[in-house]
Write an enzyme that holds these catalytic residues in place. Structure first.
Site, PDB file in Angstrom:
ATOM      1  N   HIS A   1       0.890  -1.160   0.000  1.00 24.94           N
ATOM      2  CA  HIS A   1       0.000   0.000   0.000  1.00 24.94           C
ATOM      3  C   HIS A   1       0.927   1.209   0.000  1.00 24.94           C
ATOM      4  CE1 HIS A   1      -3.495  -2.529   0.915  1.00 24.94           C
ATOM      5  NE2 HIS A   1      -2.679  -3.177   1.724  1.00 24.94           N
ATOM      6  N   THR A   2       1.288   1.658  -1.187  1.00 22.74           N
ATOM      7  CA  THR A   2       2.335   2.659  -1.320  1.00 22.74           C
ATOM      8  C   THR A   2       1.973   3.997  -0.694  1.00 22.74           C
ATOM      9  OG1 THR A   2       1.546   3.191  -3.540  1.00 22.74           O
ATOM     10  CG2 THR A   2       3.333   1.574  -3.359  1.00 22.74           C
ATOM     11  N   CYS A   3       0.701   4.314  -0.612  1.00 21.80           N
ATOM     12  CA  CYS A   3       0.303   5.593   0.002  1.00 21.80           C
ATOM     13  C   CYS A   3       0.615   5.625   1.493  1.00 21.80           C
ATOM     14  CB  CYS A   3      -1.185   5.848  -0.204  1.00 21.80           C
ATOM     15  SG  CYS A   3      -1.626   6.166  -1.913  1.00 21.80           S
ATOM     16  N   PHE A   4       0.706   4.444   2.102  1.00 17.42           N
ATOM     17  CA  PHE A   4       0.919   4.358   3.550  1.00 17.42           C
ATOM     18  C   PHE A   4       2.266   3.755   3.918  1.00 17.42           C
ATOM     19  CE2 PHE A   4      -3.640   3.835   2.683  1.00 17.42           C
ATOM     20  CZ  PHE A   4      -4.101   4.996   3.272  1.00 17.42           C
ATOM     21  N   PHE A   5       3.075   3.372   2.920  1.00 20.33           N
ATOM     22  CA  PHE A   5       4.332   2.661   3.137  1.00 20.33           C
ATOM     23  C   PHE A   5       4.042   1.439   3.996  1.00 20.33           C
ATOM     24  CE2 PHE A   5       9.090   3.137   4.482  1.00 20.33           C
ATOM     25  CZ  PHE A   5       9.461   2.240   3.504  1.00 20.33           C
TER      26      PHE A   5
END
Length: 124
Positions: free
Chosen positions: A90-94
């Site tokens: 989930h790249t938006c949240f690392f």
């Protein structure tokens, strides 16, 4: 400097050199042994593979200036036949959702596949 450049002098370049810093700052939403397998696998990766992990988990090669508070979040997920599933980023949240792998070898195998084959946001 690029986060994924293992030779950069940016504080986050440590991701490519020192897994201990990443582990220390991580938010672990599970104590399942697969989370430990993830960090053990990261320790065994080359600097270039760790940089690919950064790209897979963060979705970009550069963090915004002043974002030292961005921390990796690791969540274990229960799925049927976990050794057949890939980790999910989930790249938006690392954040990484990690199947409950049966071994470090299974975790590393799936992690390597994910970082090499799913680096593009459209494929992850």
């Amino acid at each position: 400097p690029h986060v994924c450049d293992p030779h950069a002098h940016h504080p986050w370049a440590r991701l490519a050199r020192q897994v201990a810093d990443l582990r220390r700052g991580a938010t672990l939403r599970s104590q399942h042994e697969s989370v430990e397998y993830l960090f053990q696998a990261l320790e065994e990766l080359t600097a270039d593979e760790r940089a690919l992990f950064c790209r897979f988990a963060w979705g970009r090669s550069r963090l915004p200036v002043g974002c030292r508070d961005v921390k990796l979040i690791v969540e274990s997920m229960g799925v049927g036949s976990p050794d057949e599933h890939l980790p999910v980023a989930h790249t938006c949240f690392f954040q990484i959702d990690l199947p409950r792998y049966s071994s470090k070898a299974a975790c590393k195998r799936k992690l390597l596949y994910a970082i090499y084959e799913c680096a593009d946001m459209d494929l992850a």
